[in-house]
Design a protein around this motif. Sequence first.
Motif: not given
Length: 294
Positions: A142-165
């Motif tokens: 993944f390029n820089h832009a998508l890496l950041i985009d996907l990271f932000e999506k995973e962080l949203l999920k992790a916050k919602r599910n109270k999981s580590s990341l």
Amino acid sequence: MNERILIVDDNKNNLRLLQNILEDEDFEIYATVDSTEVVDLAVKVKPSAILLDVMMPILDGFEVCSLLKQEPLARDIPVIIVTAKTETQDLKTAFDLGAFDYIKKPIDEIEVISRVKSALRFKAQQDKLTEMASRDGLTGLFNHALLIDLFEKELLKAKRNKSSLTFIMMDIDYFKKVNDNYGHLAGDLILKQVAEILTNSVRSSDIAGRYGGEEFGLVLPETNVSNACLVGEKIRSAVEENHFDIGNESIQITISIGIYSKEPEESIDSKEMIKRADEALYKAKTNGRNRVEL
Ligand code: GH3
Ligand code: MG
Ligand code: MG
Ligand code: MG
């Protein structure tokens, strides 16, 4: 795998009718009469299209549509409004809110199938273009832009599910010397092989990207700090032990790795996580390189 379709209508008969039509086409159907659960369901099920009634209690279809478009994990799913509201003004409202298509009730079976299939073709093409635009040309990561985009999506999920990341930042050691000694093309060959090592060292649900020139970023969902260290160490030693093919010879290099893992209950944003991983990477560099640091 069959494509998933989510159908929303407060009337059970309407729901069953649409369900029967689409099940005959071998789609995997999810259905709900409750407009308040649509966004959560869409995030969880990840349907390829959503059929959405308008006149419903609590939240009407227009409100649901705009909520879907505000949700990063659901906004790319095409929404087909299915409604008895036949005024052109309603149609305009639907498209203004980001709906993909509009079907008037009473529904026609062939029309429903055709419009759903058209939405699915659009979605597939969209996904393909996103995929193409998101890859780094040299490494295929993944390029820089998508890496950041996907990271932000995973962080949203992790916050919602109270999981580590975990976010891992990596930087090849003394890479300038490699370029100086063996040439830029050799450097490029090494970058490609480091990318392969990364891909082979992580799970398919992990996200590997080229953060910058000779820096790589790795997002590990549901991974705590001790597991992250194991992954970091696995990558570090795999790079150290590898003989990198640069044409007529092979050379060895090392990589420095910085890790930041978010605790399940911790609230932190993506920029701060990257900053902390970068600080850990800096520590790895100053402590002698070819190291993993937190
Ligand atoms: P350090 O151990 O401190 O990281 O030293 P370094 O030499 O790796 O660090 P520095 O950031 O000074 O240099 C990075 C080098 O990476 C400079 C640049 O020429 C090289 N580089 C960046 N992108 C590419 C690329 O796409 N191909 C090649 N061949 N080299 C690249
Ligand atoms: Mg209704
Ligand atoms: Mg660098
Ligand atoms: Mg470097």
